[in-house]
Design an enzyme around this catalytic site. Sequence first.
Site, PDB file in Angstrom:
ATOM      1  N   ASP A 156       0.900  -1.228  -0.101  1.00 32.97           N
ATOM      2  CA  ASP A 156       0.174  -0.049   0.038  1.00 32.97           C
ATOM      3  C   ASP A 156       0.911   1.346  -0.018  1.00 32.97           C
ATOM      4  O   ASP A 156       1.946   1.198  -0.412  1.00 32.97           O
ATOM      5  CB  ASP A 156      -1.016   0.093   1.171  1.00 32.97           C
ATOM      6  CG  ASP A 156      -2.397   0.409   0.834  1.00 32.97           C
ATOM      7  OD1 ASP A 156      -2.378   1.665   0.536  1.00 32.97           O
ATOM      8  OD2 ASP A 156      -3.227  -0.218   0.938  1.00 32.97           O
ATOM      9  N   HIS A 208      -4.128   6.147   2.817  1.00 35.28           N
ATOM     10  CA  HIS A 208      -4.768   4.993   2.299  1.00 35.28           C
ATOM     11  C   HIS A 208      -4.093   3.803   2.979  1.00 35.28           C
ATOM     12  O   HIS A 208      -4.935   2.883   3.517  1.00 35.28           O
ATOM     13  CB  HIS A 208      -4.538   4.756   0.633  1.00 35.28           C
ATOM     14  CG  HIS A 208      -5.217   3.563  -0.066  1.00 35.28           C
ATOM     15  ND1 HIS A 208      -4.982   2.574  -0.154  1.00 35.28           N
ATOM     16  CD2 HIS A 208      -6.356   3.816  -0.607  1.00 35.28           C
ATOM     17  CE1 HIS A 208      -5.638   1.726  -0.649  1.00 35.28           C
ATOM     18  NE2 HIS A 208      -6.711   2.661  -1.207  1.00 35.28           N
ATOM     19  N   SER A 524     -11.196  -0.839  -2.155  1.00 40.56           N
ATOM     20  CA  SER A 524      -9.964  -0.821  -1.336  1.00 40.56           C
ATOM     21  C   SER A 524     -10.221  -0.781   0.070  1.00 40.56           C
ATOM     22  O   SER A 524      -9.309  -1.456   0.827  1.00 40.56           O
ATOM     23  CB  SER A 524      -9.253   0.688  -1.561  1.00 40.56           C
ATOM     24  OG  SER A 524      -8.197   0.970  -2.396  1.00 40.56           O
TER      25      SER A 524
END
Length: 752
Positions: A156, A208, A524
Amino acid sequence: MASFGDFLPPLLLLATVFSRPALCYINPPTSRPQQNVAESSAYRNYIVLVEPLPSDAGEDAHRRWHESFLPSLRADESIQPRLLHSYTEVFNGFTARLTKPELDSVAKKPGFIRAFPDRILQLMTTHTPAFLGLRNGTGLWSDAGFGKGVIIGLLDTGIHATHPSFDDHGIPPPPSRWKGSCKAARCNNKLIGAKSFAGDDSGDKDGHGTHTSSTAAGNFIPGAYHGIGTGTAAGIAPGAHIAMYKVCADDCEESAILAGLDEAIKDGVDVLSLSFGPYKGTSFDQDLVAIGALSAVSKGIVVVCAGGNDGPILGSITNDAPWLLTVAAGSVDRSFDAEVRLGNGKSIHGEALTQEANPSSKSYPLLFSEARRHCEYDHDNSIVGKILVCEAIVSYSPKSEVQGLIGAGAAGVVFFNDKTSGYTTLLQDYNSSVVQVTAADGAILTSYAASPGRRFVASLAYNNTLLGIHPAPVVSSFSSRGPSSNVPGILKPDILAPGLNILAAWPPNTDSESGPFNIISGTSMATPHISGVAALIKSVHPSWSPAAIKSAILTTSDMVNSTGGPILDQQHRKASAYDTGAGHVNAARAADPGLVYDLGTADYAGYICCLLGDNGLATIVRNSSLTCAMLPKVKDVQLNYPTITVPMTSMPFTVNRTVTNVGPATSSYMAKVDAPKTLVVRVFPETLTFSKAGEKKTFSVTVSSHGVGKEELVEGSLRWVSEKHVVRSPIVASAGAAGHSCTLAAFPVSVP
Ligand SMILES: *[C@@H]1O[C@H](CO)[C@@H](O)[C@H](O)[C@H]1NC(C)=O
Ligand SMILES: *[C@@H]1O[C@H](CO)[C@@H](O)[C@H](O)[C@H]1NC(C)=O
Ligand SMILES: *[C@@H]1O[C@H](CO)[C@@H](O)[C@H](O)[C@H]1NC(C)=O
Ligand SMILES: *[C@@H]1O[C@H](CO)[C@@H](O)[C@H](O)[C@H]1NC(C)=O
Ligand SMILES: *[C@@H]1O[C@H](CO)[C@@H](O)[C@H](O)[C@H]1NC(C)=O
Ligand SMILES: *[C@@H]1O[C@H](CO)[C@@H](O)[C@H](O)[C@H]1NC(C)=O
């Protein structure tokens, strides 16, 4: 620095390595012209697959082997490294900076298999444990010790290591088999690995990666987000360990993703969580992440991937290889309630992430203008003292513009969803008086604002966080849909999980938010929920294969919501299997499925032989002791998958499946079929009786179907029911699934 071309592997090695001819090479110069034609002298990063060395060859030998493919340095060349990554686990190969002519000469060297230009992949951007049936001190959380001893690796954007979600209170040290480490990050027993393949440090400038990590395995922290979304925040497997492989900085380069994947396999993760996707419709022999993931799966690692955010268009699903667990996104039963009280006494409930503590109950005129549907009120005095009603642009209208409108005197903004988004409201924190409502409520508001002779005024009120909102779950509009163009004979996505307006950890001082929590949406966000569930199962059943863990999650999932109604899509129509896969994850049941549908590398290899022949096998499976001649070729529909897809045909079509008993040693299961009249299903035998653990039984399912009109699919389900278990598989008769025989397809040439 030594010239790279000088090294030659010992001759003995050559004999083993070159026992087969080099298989392929990059497209000859005469083939079709490329877009963005690069000058032949320009450097570009290429990912090169080569023949493997014997498995006991050390890391240095691998590196020298990879360097042996590279051209010598030219005299005028700067000393920038040529070899950017060296891979040994995902496949044998490397990423190097090369010009096109240099690549052509690399391709002529013995041992070369194939080369791919490096590409950029897309990121797909709490209350959820309770929504999934996980509660303190009971059931799976207590059986699995919250996921104790399991390592979840995430590829990520990095991780904000000092976030309280990654405190290690109550977490024991990692298992001794763990080989990973932390570079330039503070680690502990929760965060046991942090490495970067994109930039110098493993910190998270985007947010994220911090968000997905805490969703999968964040520790318990009391407290909440801006005073809303109250309660104790926790990931799905709060007892599991986390290892972050930072592979995205500004971009996610495929070469960096492969480096992260390679390292994660070496380090010994149990579950991999990948919240980014390949280009849609990339075939498996072109999809390096799928190829690398097959190596991980062959080593027992569960690989969980986002299905993509290109919904609701049919056929938009990505990460659809049969060895991946492909995740779709839906809503949870929570609302950050905000109300628009109309002058006619009616009231519309929407949501707002900025919940004003003491809103004035004052009413303001509503302003809706068809010509300024999307709030195009630039320097316009007509907005002063009005509540603007506007359609949200693809559900995200920029925060700065909204703040500009409020700054110019608007009393508030009500955004309604566009028609496609329907009931999927992607919340954004505008830090101003903004309420977001569904497309249906938008229609009510716009007609109210336009109706003559009314006193069309409204006030805004906030009611904090409400739980128990229904209907839930609802499939989110953005969630990518089946059928898969690569594998029309396998139902994709596999599973539906929470991915809309998910609250999780956030680093301080990013561009968009200030942390320590943030609410964002995407497949996601759905992916790490399933990674967490996989970790819980792995903790209870350490020896289960990735396919068995997938089967457990799929066959225990829910087709209906908590009050027994069908799961709905973004328009509140009944969702189809192309929206939800097998159904909505039911974490509480997932570790005790009774029976599993298992698959191993040889099965996937047989499928690859059917799809792409020996050349595909050499690229994707890369096991020199396997050839298609020795493998049974398996069609997609015949893979022992926990969901059943057949071609839509009135001719009876039969598939076989084999189940393994993982429930009570002695047990008996009866087949129950639920199907509409247009789907005729016969199961043989109708009873499966087991007398020991691990016993396997094979059955056949024969389906004939009558598509009505232009239906894409007809669906039903097969349930194997025993005293203690229900093992459910959807049966999908699909217009796109072919009962075709295996092809020895011509090997497609990769295009740089
Ligand atoms: C659940 O248990 C964990 C660990 O024992 C604890 O830290 C957490 O506060 C508990 N959560 C709730 C909501 O009781
Ligand atoms: C939100 O707005 C308030 C003033 O209304 C301001 O003080 C605060 O800094 C803003 N927060 C953010 C994150 O922009
Ligand atoms: C606000 O929430 C409470 C429950 O928390 C509920 O009883 C009440 O009806 C809500 N008010 C409105 C106007 O929806
Ligand atoms: C279940 O779904 C039905 C429609 O399919 C809906 O009317 C009902 O409100 C839903 N219940 C919950 C708890 O979501
Ligand atoms: C290659 O395939 C053979 C035969 O199935 C198997 O025994 C062997 O373990 C495989 N090798 C690797 C490296 O996976
Ligand atoms: C399914 O199993 C039956 C009985 O073992 C066998 O005859 C048949 O060939 C199998 N079909 C396929 C497609 O493998």
